[in-house]
Design an enzyme around this catalytic site. Structure first.
Site, PDB file in Angstrom:
ATOM      1  N   ALA A  90      63.820   8.029  20.747  1.00  0.00           N
ATOM      2  CA  ALA A  90      63.056   8.755  21.753  1.00  0.00           C
ATOM      3  C   ALA A  90      63.490  10.212  21.773  1.00  0.00           C
ATOM      4  O   ALA A  90      64.685  10.498  21.856  1.00  0.00           O
ATOM      5  CB  ALA A  90      63.286   8.132  23.126  1.00  0.00           C
ATOM      6  N   VAL A  91      62.521  11.105  21.698  1.00  0.00           N
ATOM      7  CA  VAL A  91      62.785  12.540  21.772  1.00  0.00           C
ATOM      8  C   VAL A  91      61.912  13.113  22.878  1.00  0.00           C
ATOM      9  O   VAL A  91      60.692  12.908  22.880  1.00  0.00           O
ATOM     10  CB  VAL A  91      62.481  13.247  20.429  1.00  0.00           C
ATOM     11  CG1 VAL A  91      62.720  14.742  20.550  1.00  0.00           C
ATOM     12  CG2 VAL A  91      63.332  12.641  19.307  1.00  0.00           C
TER      13      VAL A  91
ATOM     14  N   GLU B 243      59.830  -1.172  13.807  1.00  0.00           N
ATOM     15  CA  GLU B 243      58.396  -1.213  14.090  1.00  0.00           C
ATOM     16  C   GLU B 243      58.029   0.113  14.729  1.00  0.00           C
ATOM     17  O   GLU B 243      58.782   0.643  15.540  1.00  0.00           O
ATOM     18  CB  GLU B 243      58.026  -2.339  15.065  1.00  0.00           C
ATOM     19  CG  GLU B 243      58.158  -3.722  14.510  1.00  0.00           C
ATOM     20  CD  GLU B 243      59.519  -4.324  14.798  1.00  0.00           C
ATOM     21  OE1 GLU B 243      60.257  -3.765  15.635  1.00  0.00           O
ATOM     22  OE2 GLU B 243      59.854  -5.335  14.180  1.00  0.00           O
TER      23      GLU B 243
ATOM     24  N   ASN C  24      51.189   6.587  15.797  1.00  0.00           N
ATOM     25  CA  ASN C  24      52.184   7.599  16.166  1.00  0.00           C
ATOM     26  C   ASN C  24      52.542   8.394  14.912  1.00  0.00           C
ATOM     27  O   ASN C  24      53.567   8.156  14.259  1.00  0.00           O
ATOM     28  CB  ASN C  24      53.418   6.926  16.780  1.00  0.00           C
ATOM     29  CG  ASN C  24      54.416   7.927  17.314  1.00  0.00           C
ATOM     30  OD1 ASN C  24      54.400   9.107  16.965  1.00  0.00           O
ATOM     31  ND2 ASN C  24      55.307   7.450  18.157  1.00  0.00           N
TER      32      ASN C  24
ATOM     33  N   TYR D  83      59.888   8.648   9.774  1.00  0.00           N
ATOM     34  CA  TYR D  83      60.430   7.500   9.054  1.00  0.00           C
ATOM     35  C   TYR D  83      60.113   7.560   7.560  1.00  0.00           C
ATOM     36  O   TYR D  83      60.972   7.275   6.722  1.00  0.00           O
ATOM     37  CB  TYR D  83      59.914   6.195   9.668  1.00  0.00           C
ATOM     38  CG  TYR D  83      60.292   6.042  11.119  1.00  0.00           C
ATOM     39  CD1 TYR D  83      61.576   6.339  11.569  1.00  0.00           C
ATOM     40  CD2 TYR D  83      59.362   5.623  12.061  1.00  0.00           C
ATOM     41  CE1 TYR D  83      61.918   6.211  12.900  1.00  0.00           C
ATOM     42  CE2 TYR D  83      59.697   5.484  13.400  1.00  0.00           C
ATOM     43  CZ  TYR D  83      60.980   5.784  13.813  1.00  0.00           C
ATOM     44  OH  TYR D  83      61.317   5.657  15.129  1.00  0.00           O
TER      45      TYR D  83
END
Length: 153
Positions: free
Chosen positions: A75-76, A108, A113, A120
């Protein structure tokens, strides 16, 4: 940008909850979920990213029970996105997975997104499967991604 990574502690949870809600809405983790994760340091590794004034920039978590580890969350905060925070958090998770003896790292990600998928993919993860309607509510598909072998330090 000054960035420091440090282990997440139970007292961080209250400050993470607003960010968790902002970023993940209906699927946001509860305080109890975070506390449950932090209660298992032998198989979990959670990290917080802070700016030079100690402000929260992001956080991430890893499950590493054996040869296959799993990214639990990355999370950013919106104000820190696009500044390398996610890349630093992910690199820490990869390093910790390898240090814990894992040879594969799984995750996952919501298929729509695009910034996360790019993060990734840029780190070497490959898409190996799709989980239809995995994210609820909203019926959003998830891509299952894998990194293997893990880089050794």
């Amino acid at each position: 940008m000054g960035l420091a990574l440090r282990p997440m502690r139970w007292w961080d949870v209250s400050s993470l909850l607003a960010a968790e809600q902002e970023l993940f809405g209906a699927t946001a983790w509860s305080a109890e979920t975070f506390w449950g994760e932090l209660a298992h340091p032998e198989t979990r590794h959670y990290v917080v990213a802070e700016g030079p004034d100690g402000e929260l920039l992001g956080y991430a978590g890893l499950l590493r029970p054996g040869p296959e580890a799993d990214v639990q969350t990355v999370a950013v905060l919106p104000a820190a996105q696009g500044r390398g925070v996610g890349k630093a958090l992910l690199a820490e998770l990869v390093s910790q997975a390898a240090a814990g003896g894992a040879n594969t790292l799984m995750l996952e990600v919501r298929a729509d997104n695009e910034p996360a998928v790019a993060l990734y993919t840029g780190a070497g993860f490959e898409r190996i499967a799709v989980r239809r309607r995995y994210y609820q509510p909203g019926d959003h598909d998830a891509w299952v991604m894998r990194l293997r072998p893990l880089p050794q330090s």
